[in-house]
Write an enzyme that holds these catalytic residues in place. Structure first.
Site, PDB file in Angstrom:
ATOM      1  N   LEU A  34     -20.270  13.754   0.851  1.00 45.18           N
ATOM      2  CA  LEU A  34     -19.965  13.323   2.225  1.00 45.18           C
ATOM      3  C   LEU A  34     -20.095  11.811   2.370  1.00 45.18           C
ATOM      4  CD1 LEU A  34     -21.592  16.206   4.332  1.00 45.18           C
ATOM      5  CD2 LEU A  34     -19.210  15.951   3.614  1.00 45.18           C
ATOM      6  N   ASP A  58     -24.297  15.183  -4.759  1.00 44.68           N
ATOM      7  CA  ASP A  58     -23.513  14.215  -5.529  1.00 44.68           C
ATOM      8  C   ASP A  58     -23.316  14.731  -6.957  1.00 44.68           C
ATOM      9  OD1 ASP A  58     -22.725  11.799  -6.918  1.00 44.68           O
ATOM     10  OD2 ASP A  58     -23.578  10.691  -5.222  1.00 44.68           O
ATOM     11  N   THR A  84     -11.157   6.927  -4.440  1.00 41.00           N
ATOM     12  CA  THR A  84      -9.719   7.087  -4.685  1.00 41.00           C
ATOM     13  C   THR A  84      -8.820   5.954  -4.188  1.00 41.00           C
ATOM     14  OG1 THR A  84      -9.345   8.192  -2.582  1.00 41.00           O
ATOM     15  CG2 THR A  84      -9.937   9.595  -4.443  1.00 41.00           C
ATOM     16  N   THR A 124      -4.708  11.205 -11.956  1.00 38.02           N
ATOM     17  CA  THR A 124      -3.626  10.558 -11.196  1.00 38.02           C
ATOM     18  C   THR A 124      -2.551   9.990 -12.118  1.00 38.02           C
ATOM     19  OG1 THR A 124      -3.172   8.569  -9.875  1.00 38.02           O
ATOM     20  CG2 THR A 124      -5.171   8.535 -11.148  1.00 38.02           C
ATOM     21  N   ASP A 125      -1.339   9.906 -11.605  1.00 35.67           N
ATOM     22  CA  ASP A 125      -0.268   9.282 -12.396  1.00 35.67           C
ATOM     23  C   ASP A 125      -0.486   7.774 -12.546  1.00 35.67           C
ATOM     24  OD1 ASP A 125       0.346   8.439  -9.801  1.00 35.67           O
ATOM     25  OD2 ASP A 125       2.442   9.105  -9.858  1.00 35.67           O
ATOM     26  N   GLU A 126      -1.447   7.221 -11.790  1.00 34.83           N
ATOM     27  CA  GLU A 126      -1.685   5.772 -11.870  1.00 34.83           C
ATOM     28  C   GLU A 126      -2.284   5.360 -13.211  1.00 34.83           C
ATOM     29  OE1 GLU A 126      -3.168   3.885  -8.326  1.00 34.83           O
ATOM     30  OE2 GLU A 126      -2.367   5.500  -7.091  1.00 34.83           O
ATOM     31  N   TYR A 148      -9.547   1.116  -9.786  1.00 37.93           N
ATOM     32  CA  TYR A 148      -9.450   2.554  -9.491  1.00 37.93           C
ATOM     33  C   TYR A 148      -8.807   3.304 -10.651  1.00 37.93           C
ATOM     34  CZ  TYR A 148      -7.107   6.799  -7.972  1.00 37.93           C
ATOM     35  OH  TYR A 148      -6.622   8.075  -7.928  1.00 37.93           O
ATOM     36  N   LYS A 152     -10.363   6.114 -13.278  1.00 36.62           N
ATOM     37  CA  LYS A 152      -9.844   7.478 -13.434  1.00 36.62           C
ATOM     38  C   LYS A 152      -9.431   7.729 -14.888  1.00 36.62           C
ATOM     39  CE  LYS A 152      -9.200  10.328 -10.729  1.00 36.62           C
ATOM     40  NZ  LYS A 152     -10.102  11.430 -10.272  1.00 36.62           N
ATOM     41  N   ARG A 271      -0.738  -6.715  -2.428  1.00 38.86           N
ATOM     42  CA  ARG A 271      -1.958  -6.289  -3.128  1.00 38.86           C
ATOM     43  C   ARG A 271      -1.961  -6.970  -4.509  1.00 38.86           C
ATOM     44  NH1 ARG A 271      -1.850   0.057  -4.117  1.00 38.86           N
ATOM     45  NH2 ARG A 271      -2.963   0.200  -2.141  1.00 38.86           N
ATOM     46  N   GLY A 273      -2.016  -7.389  -8.324  1.00 41.00           N
ATOM     47  CA  GLY A 273      -1.741  -6.442  -9.417  1.00 41.00           C
ATOM     48  C   GLY A 273      -1.020  -5.189  -8.961  1.00 41.00           C
TER      49      GLY A 273
HETATM   50  P1  TYD Z   1      -1.655   3.968  -1.342  1.00 36.20           P
HETATM   51  O1  TYD Z   1      -1.552   5.049  -0.320  1.00 36.20           O
HETATM   52  O2  TYD Z   1      -2.820   3.045  -1.257  1.00 36.20           O
HETATM   53  O3  TYD Z   1      -1.546   4.674  -2.764  1.00 36.20           O
HETATM   54  P2  TYD Z   1      -1.443   4.014  -4.243  1.00 36.20           P
HETATM   55  O4  TYD Z   1      -1.710   2.556  -4.151  1.00 36.20           O
HETATM   56  O5  TYD Z   1      -2.523   4.724  -4.938  1.00 36.20           O
HETATM   57  O6  TYD Z   1      -0.067   4.323  -4.712  1.00 36.20           O
HETATM   58  O7  TYD Z   1      -0.339   3.076  -1.281  1.00 36.20           O
HETATM   59  C1  TYD Z   1       0.943   3.612  -1.492  1.00 36.20           C
HETATM   60  C2  TYD Z   1       1.922   2.480  -1.516  1.00 36.20           C
HETATM   61  O8  TYD Z   1       1.946   1.857  -0.236  1.00 36.20           O
HETATM   62  C3  TYD Z   1       1.541   1.384  -2.498  1.00 36.20           C
HETATM   63  O9  TYD Z   1       2.706   0.838  -3.097  1.00 36.20           O
HETATM   64  C4  TYD Z   1       0.886   0.332  -1.632  1.00 36.20           C
HETATM   65  C5  TYD Z   1       1.606   0.480  -0.305  1.00 36.20           C
HETATM   66  N1  TYD Z   1       0.781   0.126   0.868  1.00 36.20           N
HETATM   67  C6  TYD Z   1       1.246  -0.838   1.776  1.00 36.20           C
HETATM   68  O10 TYD Z   1       2.348  -1.421   1.642  1.00 36.20           O
HETATM   69  N2  TYD Z   1       0.435  -1.146   2.845  1.00 36.20           N
HETATM   70  C7  TYD Z   1      -0.771  -0.563   3.045  1.00 36.20           C
HETATM   71  O11 TYD Z   1      -1.458  -0.895   4.030  1.00 36.20           O
HETATM   72  C8  TYD Z   1      -1.214   0.437   2.113  1.00 36.20           C
HETATM   73  C9  TYD Z   1      -2.540   1.130   2.301  1.00 36.20           C
HETATM   74  C10 TYD Z   1      -0.398   0.754   1.039  1.00 36.20           C
END
Ligand code: TYD
Length: 342
Positions: A34, A58, A84, A124-126, A148, A152, A271, A273
């Protein structure tokens, strides 16, 4: 089967627990720490079901895990417990290694010592990193690029080593971007849907042309259950929705569902990277007998409706501790962002 699900108060975990109890007829123990995104409201409907039991704890607590496996005669474990969110892993990476690698290792070792029959790691596929062209198969090299996805990948490599070393029957699923009801509103779809409902800007990173493959949570959980039952020990299975979309297109689609203007979209600083694209080849799990059933159009529409109808679920989240994270992550970005027209 007596199944221990970890992280069963989270998004995927709660849908999975419900499915295993109500459709699969399994007895399920749900252990969840939680932390910020775990929420008992997600499993409230199961509270009085005799086949279901919640334990607050945990996966890093070795003694607790050992006693749960023993006392409940656990035969199968599904590890959904994890940190995650990529953006949080950029702000604060340490906890990702603790839960996703060390915690997985503790759970795995206690499972092996107790002779558990099936252990499934939800990954995850990441872990494949950014895939500019084509689709990743399970044999492809892992090239995670965020704290992240690196955590994983570490967790699942540890899991797979238990097959090689001990012939302990493990399986790994590598799911694509999952969406649906009850998802914590830090992730792309629930963040954008709830912001749009409140007429707040939608912070789209970079040029918004990154691509993800969207998988409905109900399809993802069906895949996990299928692999737990029929997967081959020591194997990895990709799980994708077959719905590849650019982020900008998803943002426009969800705005259309809500009849809100595109002018809510803000292009903000990217973001670091940021992986451009993920794509998985699902031939292996298809041959095992699973395929997705929910189209993205239907899944997105019903998800949007769920958030419209469940404001008492998400509004306290967004006005609570989440606010501080949101400020840190988005305040400057939104100030400097631009709309489609500008
Ligand atoms: P996310 O839901 O964080 O999943 P992941 O990064 O694990 O794929 O993000 C999905 C996509 O959306 C990713 O390319 C990043 C983009 N994104 C934005 O453009 N703005 C945001 O505020 C967020 C959270 C994600």
């Amino acid at each position: 089967m007596n199944i221990l699900v970890t992280g069963g108060a989270g998004f995927i975990g709660s849908h999975l627990v419900r499915r295993l109890v109500t459709r699969g007829g399994h007895s399920v123990v749900n252990v969840d720490a939680l932390k910020y995104s775990g929420n008992l409201l997600n499993v409230k409907d199961l509270e009085h079901d005799s086949r279901y039991r919640f334990v607050h704890g945990d996966i890093c607590d070795r003694q607790l895990i050992e006693s749960l496996i023993r006392d409940h005669k656990i035969e199968g474990i599904i590890n959904c417990a994890a940190e995650t969110h990529v953006d949080r892993s950029i702000l604060d990476p340490g906890v990702f290694a603790s839960t996703d690698v060390v915690g997985t290792g503790i759970l795995l070792e206690e499972a092996r010592r107790a002779g558990v029959k099936r252990f499934l790691q939800v990954s995850t596929d990441e872990v494949y990193g950014s895939v500019e062209e084509g689709s990743s198969t399970e044999e492809d090299r892992l090239a995670p690029r965020s704290p992240y996805s690196a955590s994983k990948a570490g967790g699942e490599l540890l899991v797979l080593s238990y097959w090689t070393t001990y012939r302990f029957p493990v399986m790994v699923t590598r799911g694509s971007n999952t969406y649906g009801p009850n998802q914590y509103p830090e992730k792309f779809i629930p963040l954008f849907v709830t912001n749009a409902i409140e007429d707040q800007p939608l912070p789209l990173y970079g040029d918004g042309r990154q691509r993800r493959d969207w998988l409905a949570v109900q399809d993802h959980c069906a895949a996990i259950e299928h692999v737990l039952m029929y997967g081959e020990a020591g194997s990895v299975y990709n799980v994708g929705g077959g719905n590849e979309r650019e982020n900008l297109v998803v943002a426009e689609e969800l705005l259309a569902c809500l009849s809100k203007p595109k002018s809510l979209i803000r292009f903000v600083q990217d973001r670091p990277g940021h992986d451009r694209r993920y794509s998985v080849d699902c031939g292996k799990i298809n041959r095992l007998g699973w395929k997705p059933e929910i189209s993205f159009e239907r899944g997105l529409r019903s998800t949007v409706e769920w958030y419209q109808q469940h404001q008492p679920w998400w509004q306290p989240i967004k006005s609570g501790a989440f606010k501080q994270y949101y400020e840190e992550q988005y305040r400057r970005r939104l100030k400097e962002g631009r709309t489609c027209a500008s």
